[in-house]
Scaffold this motif. Structure first.
Motif, PDB file in Angstrom:
ATOM      1  N   MET A  33       0.832  -1.198   0.000  1.00 55.35           N
ATOM      2  CA  MET A  33       0.000   0.000   0.000  1.00 55.35           C
ATOM      3  C   MET A  33       0.869   1.250   0.000  1.00 55.35           C
ATOM      4  SD  MET A  33      -3.020  -1.384   0.094  1.00 55.35           S
ATOM      5  CE  MET A  33      -4.020   0.067   0.369  1.00 55.35           C
ATOM      6  N   GLY A  34       0.360   2.308  -0.597  1.00 56.74           N
ATOM      7  CA  GLY A  34       1.139   3.529  -0.652  1.00 56.74           C
ATOM      8  C   GLY A  34       0.299   4.780  -0.533  1.00 56.74           C
ATOM      9  N   TRP A  35       0.969   5.874  -0.253  1.00 57.85           N
ATOM     10  CA  TRP A  35       0.363   7.215  -0.252  1.00 57.85           C
ATOM     11  C   TRP A  35       1.160   8.083  -1.223  1.00 57.85           C
ATOM     12  CZ3 TRP A  35      -4.048   8.966   2.009  1.00 57.85           C
ATOM     13  CH2 TRP A  35      -4.608   8.202   3.027  1.00 57.85           C
ATOM     14  N   GLU A  43       3.233  17.374 -10.632  1.00 53.95           N
ATOM     15  CA  GLU A  43       2.904  15.983 -10.863  1.00 53.95           C
ATOM     16  C   GLU A  43       2.690  15.271  -9.529  1.00 53.95           C
ATOM     17  OE1 GLU A  43       5.246  15.251 -15.094  1.00 53.95           O
ATOM     18  OE2 GLU A  43       5.848  14.162 -13.296  1.00 53.95           O
ATOM     19  N   ARG A  44       1.963  14.178  -9.594  1.00 52.19           N
ATOM     20  CA  ARG A  44       1.768  13.367  -8.401  1.00 52.19           C
ATOM     21  C   ARG A  44       3.104  12.788  -7.968  1.00 52.19           C
ATOM     22  NH1 ARG A  44      -3.144   9.401  -8.902  1.00 52.19           N
ATOM     23  NH2 ARG A  44      -1.791   8.473 -10.505  1.00 52.19           N
ATOM     24  N   GLU A  45       3.354  12.800  -6.656  1.00 51.24           N
ATOM     25  CA  GLU A  45       4.638  12.320  -6.163  1.00 51.24           C
ATOM     26  C   GLU A  45       4.448  11.322  -5.026  1.00 51.24           C
ATOM     27  OE1 GLU A  45       7.004  15.466  -4.516  1.00 51.24           O
ATOM     28  OE2 GLU A  45       5.585  15.892  -2.907  1.00 51.24           O
ATOM     29  N   PHE A  46       5.413  10.445  -4.909  1.00 44.79           N
ATOM     30  CA  PHE A  46       5.428   9.423  -3.881  1.00 44.79           C
ATOM     31  C   PHE A  46       5.602  10.050  -2.495  1.00 44.79           C
ATOM     32  CE2 PHE A  46       6.419   5.553  -1.745  1.00 44.79           C
ATOM     33  CZ  PHE A  46       7.523   5.804  -0.943  1.00 44.79           C
ATOM     34  N   VAL A  47       4.881   9.513  -1.509  1.00 46.08           N
ATOM     35  CA  VAL A  47       5.018   9.963  -0.132  1.00 46.08           C
ATOM     36  C   VAL A  47       5.546   8.829   0.751  1.00 46.08           C
ATOM     37  CG1 VAL A  47       3.803  10.811   1.906  1.00 46.08           C
ATOM     38  CG2 VAL A  47       3.198  11.686  -0.359  1.00 46.08           C
ATOM     39  N   ALA A  48       4.841   7.682   0.739  1.00 45.09           N
ATOM     40  CA  ALA A  48       5.224   6.585   1.620  1.00 45.09           C
ATOM     41  C   ALA A  48       4.619   5.287   1.113  1.00 45.09           C
ATOM     42  CB  ALA A  48       4.751   6.847   3.047  1.00 45.09           C
ATOM     43  N   GLY A  54       4.015  -5.560   6.269  1.00 41.96           N
ATOM     44  CA  GLY A  54       4.120  -4.501   7.257  1.00 41.96           C
ATOM     45  C   GLY A  54       5.509  -4.345   7.836  1.00 41.96           C
ATOM     46  N   SER A  55       6.436  -5.181   7.382  1.00 38.37           N
ATOM     47  CA  SER A  55       7.774  -5.168   7.971  1.00 38.37           C
ATOM     48  C   SER A  55       8.679  -4.104   7.372  1.00 38.37           C
ATOM     49  CB  SER A  55       8.426  -6.545   7.796  1.00 38.37           C
ATOM     50  OG  SER A  55       8.583  -6.838   6.415  1.00 38.37           O
ATOM     51  N   ARG A  56       8.306  -3.564   6.219  1.00 36.43           N
ATOM     52  CA  ARG A  56       9.160  -2.580   5.564  1.00 36.43           C
ATOM     53  C   ARG A  56       8.320  -1.376   5.159  1.00 36.43           C
ATOM     54  NH1 ARG A  56      12.219  -5.902   0.955  1.00 36.43           N
ATOM     55  NH2 ARG A  56      13.408  -3.987   0.757  1.00 36.43           N
ATOM     56  N   THR A  57       8.812  -0.211   5.521  1.00 30.23           N
ATOM     57  CA  THR A  57       8.179   1.033   5.128  1.00 30.23           C
ATOM     58  C   THR A  57       9.239   1.963   4.549  1.00 30.23           C
ATOM     59  OG1 THR A  57       8.453   1.957   7.347  1.00 30.23           O
ATOM     60  CG2 THR A  57       6.364   0.878   6.877  1.00 30.23           C
ATOM     61  N   TYR A  58       8.827   2.771   3.588  1.00 28.88           N
ATOM     62  CA  TYR A  58       9.747   3.693   2.936  1.00 28.88           C
ATOM     63  C   TYR A  58       9.046   5.031   2.752  1.00 28.88           C
ATOM     64  CZ  TYR A  58      12.649  -0.350   2.145  1.00 28.88           C
ATOM     65  OH  TYR A  58      13.426  -1.468   2.333  1.00 28.88           O
TER      66      TYR A  58
END
Length: 127
Positions: A33-35, A43-48, A54-58
């Protein structure tokens, strides 16, 4: 599949907001899943992003240390806790679900990795 983002609003710089993305039609614990966000004229940009386990978040460098992405498996939702917001955080925020998995985390920084999108929630930060 439906993703419904909520929690946006008008806040002052330094405040906190919690965005939520309620998902139906797929189980968030099984998908990456992402935000993302899109500011006016940009332009639309990556947030998280958070991996299905659930073990890795960026996070994007611009929000690292201020924003936290998390899952609520009981509610089948994904949240974005936004702390110490700044005017540059003003944007429409979108949640998204990716059906395909990749071991390359950079894959998830592109909106092309995601198959389902919510309608967006507006966040406006005043100085």
């Amino acid at each position: 599949v439906q993703l419904q983002a909520s929690g946006g609003g008008l806040v002052q710089a330094g405040a906190s907001l919690r965005l939520s993305c309620a998902v139906s039609g797929l189980t968030v614990s099984q998908y990456d899943m992402g935000w993302f966000r899109q500011a006016p004229g940009k332009e639309r940009e990556f947030v998280a992003t958070t991996r299905w386990s659930g073990s890795r978040t960026y996070y994007a460098d611009s929000v690292k240390g201020r924003f936290t992405i998390s899952r609520d498996n009981a509610k089948n939702a994904v949240n974005l806790q936004m702390n110490s917001v700044i005017p540059e955080d003003t944007a429409v925020y979108y949640c998204a679900a990716a059906l395909r998995r990749s071991d390359f985390m950079g894959y998830y920084y592109s909106d092309s990795a995601y198959d389902y999108w919510g309608q967006g929630t507006q966040v406006t930060v005043s100085s």
